[in-house]
Design a protein around this motif. Structure first.
Motif, PDB file in Angstrom:
ATOM      1  N   PHE A   1      -8.975   6.100  14.419  1.00  0.00           N
ATOM      2  CA  PHE A   1      -8.233   5.101  13.636  1.00  0.00           C
ATOM      3  C   PHE A   1      -9.043   3.817  13.450  1.00  0.00           C
ATOM      4  CE2 PHE A   1      -4.605   7.551  15.525  1.00  0.00           C
ATOM      5  CZ  PHE A   1      -4.255   8.183  14.340  1.00  0.00           C
ATOM      6  N   GLY A   2      -9.104   3.358  12.199  1.00  0.00           N
ATOM      7  CA  GLY A   2      -9.894   2.185  11.861  1.00  0.00           C
ATOM      8  C   GLY A   2     -11.317   2.541  11.487  1.00  0.00           C
ATOM      9  N   SER A   3     -11.683   3.798  11.685  1.00  0.00           N
ATOM     10  CA  SER A   3     -13.027   4.247  11.314  1.00  0.00           C
ATOM     11  C   SER A   3     -12.923   5.425  10.339  1.00  0.00           C
ATOM     12  CB  SER A   3     -13.839   4.616  12.553  1.00  0.00           C
ATOM     13  OG  SER A   3     -13.120   5.532  13.366  1.00  0.00           O
ATOM     14  N   ALA A   4     -12.654   6.633  10.873  1.00  0.00           N
ATOM     15  CA  ALA A   4     -12.516   7.795   9.983  1.00  0.00           C
ATOM     16  C   ALA A   4     -11.213   7.763   9.201  1.00  0.00           C
ATOM     17  CB  ALA A   4     -12.603   9.088  10.791  1.00  0.00           C
ATOM     18  N   LEU A   5     -10.165   7.230   9.821  1.00  0.00           N
ATOM     19  CA  LEU A   5      -8.872   7.096   9.142  1.00  0.00           C
ATOM     20  C   LEU A   5      -8.452   5.631   9.108  1.00  0.00           C
ATOM     21  CD1 LEU A   5      -6.683  10.068  10.462  1.00  0.00           C
ATOM     22  CD2 LEU A   5      -7.684   9.796   8.188  1.00  0.00           C
ATOM     23  N   ASN A   6      -8.047   5.181   7.942  1.00  0.00           N
ATOM     24  CA  ASN A   6      -7.604   3.800   7.783  1.00  0.00           C
ATOM     25  C   ASN A   6      -6.187   3.772   7.236  1.00  0.00           C
ATOM     26  OD1 ASN A   6     -10.221   1.865   8.055  1.00  0.00           O
ATOM     27  ND2 ASN A   6     -10.789   3.866   7.245  1.00  0.00           N
ATOM     28  N   GLN A   7      -5.435   2.803   7.670  1.00  0.00           N
ATOM     29  CA  GLN A   7      -4.026   2.705   7.286  1.00  0.00           C
ATOM     30  C   GLN A   7      -3.847   1.563   6.288  1.00  0.00           C
ATOM     31  OE1 GLN A   7      -1.410   2.321  10.639  1.00  0.00           O
ATOM     32  NE2 GLN A   7       0.377   3.066   9.536  1.00  0.00           N
ATOM     33  N   ILE A   8      -3.266   1.874   5.142  1.00  0.00           N
ATOM     34  CA  ILE A   8      -3.092   0.855   4.108  1.00  0.00           C
ATOM     35  C   ILE A   8      -1.765   0.111   4.255  1.00  0.00           C
ATOM     36  CG2 ILE A   8      -1.999   2.323   2.358  1.00  0.00           C
ATOM     37  CD1 ILE A   8      -3.811   0.915   0.286  1.00  0.00           C
ATOM     38  N   LYS A   9      -0.805   0.738   4.928  1.00  0.00           N
ATOM     39  CA  LYS A   9       0.475   0.073   5.222  1.00  0.00           C
ATOM     40  C   LYS A   9       0.514  -0.272   6.697  1.00  0.00           C
ATOM     41  CE  LYS A   9       3.693   2.367   2.021  1.00  0.00           C
ATOM     42  NZ  LYS A   9       4.830   3.298   1.993  1.00  0.00           N
ATOM     43  N   ASP A  10       0.837  -1.520   7.035  1.00  0.00           N
ATOM     44  CA  ASP A  10       0.956  -1.826   8.457  1.00  0.00           C
ATOM     45  C   ASP A  10       2.328  -1.391   8.974  1.00  0.00           C
ATOM     46  OD1 ASP A  10       2.824  -3.815   7.754  1.00  0.00           O
ATOM     47  OD2 ASP A  10       1.306  -5.387   7.739  1.00  0.00           O
ATOM     48  N   ASP A  11       2.484  -1.415  10.305  1.00  0.00           N
ATOM     49  CA  ASP A  11       3.710  -0.918  10.927  1.00  0.00           C
ATOM     50  C   ASP A  11       4.952  -1.672  10.451  1.00  0.00           C
ATOM     51  OD1 ASP A  11       2.302   0.960  12.298  1.00  0.00           O
ATOM     52  OD2 ASP A  11       2.129  -0.204  14.144  1.00  0.00           O
ATOM     53  N   ASP A  12       4.824  -2.984  10.312  1.00  0.00           N
ATOM     54  CA  ASP A  12       5.989  -3.789   9.897  1.00  0.00           C
ATOM     55  C   ASP A  12       6.535  -3.339   8.546  1.00  0.00           C
ATOM     56  OD1 ASP A  12       5.814  -5.216  12.197  1.00  0.00           O
ATOM     57  OD2 ASP A  12       4.862  -6.987  11.318  1.00  0.00           O
ATOM     58  N   LYS A  13       5.627  -3.007   7.614  1.00  0.00           N
ATOM     59  CA  LYS A  13       6.062  -2.559   6.280  1.00  0.00           C
ATOM     60  C   LYS A  13       6.749  -1.196   6.371  1.00  0.00           C
ATOM     61  CE  LYS A  13       2.983  -5.080   3.165  1.00  0.00           C
ATOM     62  NZ  LYS A  13       2.442  -6.020   4.133  1.00  0.00           N
ATOM     63  N   ILE A  14       6.229  -0.332   7.235  1.00  0.00           N
ATOM     64  CA  ILE A  14       6.849   0.997   7.417  1.00  0.00           C
ATOM     65  C   ILE A  14       8.241   0.851   8.021  1.00  0.00           C
ATOM     66  CG2 ILE A  14       6.696   3.166   8.709  1.00  0.00           C
ATOM     67  CD1 ILE A  14       3.638   3.002   8.323  1.00  0.00           C
ATOM     68  N   PHE A  15       8.392  -0.018   9.028  1.00  0.00           N
ATOM     69  CA  PHE A  15       9.700  -0.228   9.653  1.00  0.00           C
ATOM     70  C   PHE A  15      10.691  -0.806   8.649  1.00  0.00           C
ATOM     71  CE2 PHE A  15       7.167  -1.176  13.798  1.00  0.00           C
ATOM     72  CZ  PHE A  15       6.825   0.179  13.888  1.00  0.00           C
ATOM     73  N   ALA A  16      10.213  -1.742   7.842  1.00  0.00           N
ATOM     74  CA  ALA A  16      11.081  -2.358   6.823  1.00  0.00           C
ATOM     75  C   ALA A  16      11.505  -1.327   5.785  1.00  0.00           C
ATOM     76  CB  ALA A  16      10.358  -3.523   6.154  1.00  0.00           C
ATOM     77  N   GLU A  17      10.597  -0.412   5.460  1.00  0.00           N
ATOM     78  CA  GLU A  17      10.903   0.634   4.480  1.00  0.00           C
ATOM     79  C   GLU A  17      11.968   1.590   5.026  1.00  0.00           C
ATOM     80  OE1 GLU A  17       8.419   3.860   1.762  1.00  0.00           O
ATOM     81  OE2 GLU A  17       7.358   2.216   2.765  1.00  0.00           O
ATOM     82  N   ILE A  18      11.862   1.927   6.301  1.00  0.00           N
ATOM     83  CA  ILE A  18      12.867   2.808   6.930  1.00  0.00           C
ATOM     84  C   ILE A  18      14.227   2.110   6.927  1.00  0.00           C
ATOM     85  CG2 ILE A  18      13.572   3.935   9.074  1.00  0.00           C
ATOM     86  CD1 ILE A  18      10.555   4.267   9.704  1.00  0.00           C
ATOM     87  N   GLU A  19      14.234   0.828   7.251  1.00  0.00           N
ATOM     88  CA  GLU A  19      15.490   0.067   7.245  1.00  0.00           C
ATOM     89  C   GLU A  19      16.104   0.047   5.852  1.00  0.00           C
ATOM     90  OE1 GLU A  19      16.732  -4.566   7.870  1.00  0.00           O
ATOM     91  OE2 GLU A  19      15.676  -3.607   9.542  1.00  0.00           O
ATOM     92  N   ASN A  20      15.246  -0.094   4.849  1.00  0.00           N
ATOM     93  CA  ASN A  20      15.724  -0.129   3.473  1.00  0.00           C
ATOM     94  C   ASN A  20      16.267   1.230   3.026  1.00  0.00           C
ATOM     95  OD1 ASN A  20      16.009  -1.420   0.820  1.00  0.00           O
ATOM     96  ND2 ASN A  20      14.314  -0.108   0.192  1.00  0.00           N
ATOM     97  N   VAL A  21      15.570   2.310   3.410  1.00  0.00           N
ATOM     98  CA  VAL A  21      15.979   3.664   3.018  1.00  0.00           C
ATOM     99  C   VAL A  21      17.291   4.069   3.701  1.00  0.00           C
ATOM    100  CG1 VAL A  21      15.363   6.111   3.201  1.00  0.00           C
ATOM    101  CG2 VAL A  21      13.650   4.459   2.462  1.00  0.00           C
ATOM    102  N   THR A  22      17.394   3.766   5.000  1.00  0.00           N
ATOM    103  CA  THR A  22      18.582   4.182   5.766  1.00  0.00           C
ATOM    104  C   THR A  22      19.752   3.215   5.621  1.00  0.00           C
ATOM    105  OG1 THR A  22      17.753   3.022   7.735  1.00  0.00           O
ATOM    106  CG2 THR A  22      17.153   5.353   7.474  1.00  0.00           C
TER     107      THR A  22
END
Length: 568
Positions: free
Chosen positions: A103-124
């Motif tokens: 993580f951070g080398s071969a795989l990179n994340q474009i969405k941070d955790d806070d955005k993912i949590f907010a998205e789950i809250e919005n969906v549910t």
């Protein structure tokens, strides 16, 4: 004196100076890669530069902003230089074991955790989920335990697999590091992936397999201890974006390879973007394309990607969005121009865009001195009037006039020496282009106003009942004419300007030619940026827009270097 020092002593000093912390490691690596012969040719100067980096990066009272660079103003690809994949692999292949945390080398994340949590809250629709998820995530619990606690506290039933699907879609691979891992496996090195994660091992395995990342051993731990014992520490190489991870193995005698994440690198480069959503996307696509290490970019490519492409892609995106609601849209450019290519890449519709290379010259009416005074500052071709580029349009050649011609004098000359045109040819051509449409929408990709105004006048003479709407790059950027002349030249490129339409044919005029190799680099960069903009927008599942203000500020940050390109 330096020659008298033992090789082992020099190596120890070099290791001390280049491996103090993540900043020291990264900036020393960049310094070395900028000039491979520097240490040999001038070891004293090179050593002093290493000491300077150490002082600035180690001591808390020193200002590290001496390393901060700015988009457009600095040639970043020449400063943040990574070794080629062959150079990186050659050092790695002296070992028999590669340990990495991915993580951070071969795989990179474009969405941070806070955005993912907010998205789950919005969906549910479960209020308070994001805060609780963040709270329990710090307690070292597994994902299933976290969701049990959240569901019990909020009296709901949210499946943690929803988070897994969002996390999976937020990752993208870095081909530079993936290629390095491939090389390690092809040369019979054991590859161990050691990850500290709250997610199940099966999920991590699926993530690695879906991005075609090879490995021999996968270890997933939820605790602080993510160090594995190796059989031969002196022949073990550790590669990571996390310097703390590397240090644990370095203490055991393993070789360290620090790789600063390209998106993290971009966060330390100043840029003028105000919109946070676009800033995050911009940092990601620029980091991965320019600074991952895949290849070293030319000055022209970097300027095209970081400063010119946002204006072209941003305006083209806005036009494509309007295209969905338009009966037909006429673009004032050649169908092979860079703007037409960008529109085609962004648009799913193939029949609505029509490309017609209209210009402010292509009118059949004489203009007053006042009208020419408005046109001349907008069109770069007038800068080269003394070179003879406009001579065939005039009753007498401008290139033979002695001395410098001011814009005011040029306006008077244009008003009196303009060659007669065929009125029927212009109106018949425009009528054929609009093809009976009652609502006409035009797009001028050049930052000017006059071309749209002249087209509108021609339509009004043909049929006053036609509803006309003109969209222009000028309105998108809201920029001063002098500032956007270089951009106008680059977008126009070496395509000719339409200046006369008679009953049988069109006539063209060429401005000063820009080096084709330079244009090719810039245009390639614009197309790459457009592709990456679409690709990463889909990964983030966000409808990110490039505002005219952000596009203009990025363009202006590189304007001095751009002017040097167009004036060469």
């Amino acid at each position: 004196m330096i020659e008298k020092l033992s090789l082992d002593f020099v190596r120890k000093i070099y290791n001390i100076l280049t491996t103090g912390n993540d900043d020291v490691n990264f900036y020393c690596m960049c310094l070395q890669n900028q000039n491979r012969e520097a240490a040999t040719n001038n070891p004293v100067k090179f050593g002093l530069e290493l000491i300077k980096i150490n002082i600035l990066c180690r001591l808390p009272f020193c200002n590290k902003r001496i390393f901060t660079k700015t988009v457009g103003k600095d040639y970043l690809s020449q400063i943040f230089v990574r070794p080629s994949i062959c150079e990186l692999a050659s050092g790695m292949l002296d070992n028999s074991h590669l340990v990495t945390d991915i993580f951070g080398s071969a795989l990179n994340q474009i969405k941070d955790d806070d955005k993912i949590f907010a998205e789950i809250e919005n969906v549910t629709g479960v209020k308070g989920f994001a805060l609780l998820r963040k709270k329990y995530g710090k307690q070292g619990l597994t994902i299933s335990r976290i969701y049990k606690k959240i569901n019990a506290e909020l009296k709901t039933l949210i499946d943690y697999k929803l988070e897994l699907s969002l996390v999976e879609n937020s990752f993208f691979e870095n081909r530079y590091i993936v290629r390095m891992i491939d090389i390690a496996q092809c040369n019979n090195m054991k590859v161990s992936v050691v990850i500290r994660s709250i997610y199940p091992k099966e999920f991590i395995k699926h993530l690695l397999d879906s991005h075609q990342i090879g490995y021999d051993e996968l270890i997933v731990t939820n605790g602080n201890n993510n160090v594995i014992e190796t059989d031969d520490k002196s022949h073990t190489c550790v590669m990571s974006n996390n310097y703390d991870f590397i240090k644990k193995y370095a203490k055991m005698g393993c070789r360290q390879m620090y790789y600063r994440c390209p998106t993290v690198l971009m966060e330390h480069i100043d840029n003028p973007i105000k919109d946070e959503k676009f800033k995050m996307l911009y940092n990601t696509i620029c980091g991965m394309n320019l600074f991952s290490g895949i290849k070293r970019m030319s000055n022209e490519y970097e300027l095209g990607y970081m400063c010119i492409a946002p204006a072209i892609v941003g305006f083209a995106s806005e036009c494509v969005e309007r295209l969905h609601n338009a009966e037909k849209m006429i673009f004032f450019c050649d169908e092979n121009s860079i703007f037409a290519q960008t529109v085609k890449m962004l648009s799913e519709s193939t029949d609505k865009p029509m490309f017609f290379p209209w210009s402010a010259f292509a009118t059949d009416k004489y203009r007053t001195v006042e009208e020419w005074r408005k046109i001349i500052p907008e069109m770069p071709v007038f800068k080269y009037a003394k070179l003879g580029v406009l001579d065939k349009l005039m009753r007498y050649p401008l290139s033979e006039i002695d001395g410098k011609i001011s814009d005011d004098e040029l306006a008077k000359i244009m008003a009196t020496a303009w060659i007669d045109k065929d009125s029927d040819g212009v109106e018949n051509t425009v009528q054929a282009v609009i093809n009976g449409s009652r609502i006409v929408v035009t797009v001028d990709p050049l930052p000017e106003k006059c071309a749209s105004e002249e087209f509108a006048k021609t339509i009004y003479r043909i049929d006053k009942s036609i509803v006309y709407n003109g969209i222009s790059m000028n309105n998108y950027l809201c920029a001063d004419d002098n500032n956007v002349l270089a951009l106008s030249e680059i977008i126009q490129g070496n395509k000719p300007l339409l200046w006369k339409i008679d009953k049988s044919e069109k006539h063209w005029v060429y401005s000063k030619k820009i080096d084709t190799a330079i244009l090719k680099e810039i245009y390639t960069a614009v197309c790459d940026f457009a592709n990456d903009f679409v690709k990463y927008s889909k990964i983030t599942d966000c409808k990110c827009k490039i505002s005219g203000e952000d596009a203009l500020s990025l363009y202006l940050s590189g304007i001095e270097r751009l002017k040097n390109i167009t004036q060469e």
